[in-house]
Scaffold this motif. Structure first.
Motif, PDB file in Angstrom:
ATOM      1  N   SER A   1       3.051  -5.330  -9.537  1.00 36.60           N
ATOM      2  CA  SER A   1       4.365  -5.061  -8.945  1.00 36.60           C
ATOM      3  C   SER A   1       4.630  -3.560  -8.828  1.00 36.60           C
ATOM      4  O   SER A   1       5.479  -3.136  -8.049  1.00 36.60           O
ATOM      5  CB  SER A   1       5.474  -5.726  -9.768  1.00 36.60           C
ATOM      6  OG  SER A   1       5.635  -5.062 -11.006  1.00 36.60           O
TER       7      SER A   1
ATOM      8  N   SER B   1       2.271  -1.730  -1.786  1.00 36.72           N
ATOM      9  CA  SER B   1       1.627  -2.754  -0.980  1.00 36.72           C
ATOM     10  C   SER B   1       0.979  -2.124   0.244  1.00 36.72           C
ATOM     11  O   SER B   1       1.639  -1.468   1.043  1.00 36.72           O
ATOM     12  CB  SER B   1       2.657  -3.791  -0.549  1.00 36.72           C
ATOM     13  OG  SER B   1       2.028  -4.781   0.217  1.00 36.72           O
ATOM     14  N   GLN B   2      -0.325  -2.312   0.355  1.00 37.69           N
ATOM     15  CA  GLN B   2      -1.032  -1.872   1.552  1.00 37.69           C
ATOM     16  C   GLN B   2      -2.336  -2.645   1.646  1.00 37.69           C
ATOM     17  O   GLN B   2      -2.818  -3.172   0.644  1.00 37.69           O
ATOM     18  CB  GLN B   2      -1.294  -0.373   1.539  1.00 37.69           C
ATOM     19  CG  GLN B   2      -2.285   0.104   0.492  1.00 37.69           C
ATOM     20  CD  GLN B   2      -2.443   1.611   0.516  1.00 37.69           C
ATOM     21  OE1 GLN B   2      -1.454   2.332   0.477  1.00 37.69           O
ATOM     22  NE2 GLN B   2      -3.670   2.077   0.587  1.00 37.69           N
ATOM     23  N   LYS B   3      -2.860  -2.731   2.816  1.00 35.84           N
ATOM     24  CA  LYS B   3      -4.106  -3.474   3.039  1.00 35.84           C
ATOM     25  C   LYS B   3      -5.256  -2.713   2.369  1.00 35.84           C
ATOM     26  O   LYS B   3      -5.372  -1.497   2.523  1.00 35.84           O
ATOM     27  CB  LYS B   3      -4.348  -3.606   4.539  1.00 35.84           C
ATOM     28  CG  LYS B   3      -5.522  -4.485   4.886  1.00 35.84           C
ATOM     29  CD  LYS B   3      -5.551  -4.719   6.386  1.00 35.84           C
ATOM     30  CE  LYS B   3      -6.803  -5.420   6.824  1.00 35.84           C
ATOM     31  NZ  LYS B   3      -6.895  -6.792   6.485  1.00 35.84           N
TER      32      LYS B   3
END
Length: 114
Positions: free
Chosen positions: A73, A77-79
């Motif tokens: 958490s 957030s990223q690819k």
């Protein structure tokens, strides 16, 4: 142990198993009844220990999942880069935990495959 009279159980054994158990009892210098009581008691203890270890493993896995969720958490957030993607192999621990959950929910009996 209580002072109550022990319970009697009729146990039907195949002839070859009876002969092997009688031979082993003789080799141990005990009666067949004493030998079978020992065998049953040791197997019951083994199953209790297995259930205890399984319960602890489930708890540890749940705690690890919770800890991982907290850590993830905090990660933006990223690819992922193509060489850094998580494979299906990494999902195996979750499947293992689910299997242990089913084991504990069934009272320590091995569940039928779902």
């Amino acid at each position: 142990m209580s002072n109550k009279k022990p319970k009697a159980v009729n146990l039907r054994l195949p002839l070859d198993l009876h002969a092997k158990a009688a031979d082993e009892a003789g080799a141990q210098g005990v009666s067949l009844s004493q030998y079978l009581r020992y065998c049953i008691a040791s197997k019951v203890a083994e199953h209790r220990i297995s259930r205890t270890h399984a319960a602890r493993a489930v708890d540890a896995a749940r705690n690890a999942r919770a800890d991982l969720a907290v850590v993830l958490s905090r990660v933006p957030s990223q690819k992922p880069d193509p060489w850094d993607e998580v494979s299906r192999v990494a999902e195996a621990p979750a499947e293992y935990v689910d299997m242990l959950d089913r084991f504990m929910e069934s009272g320590g009996k091995y569940p039928k495959p779902s």
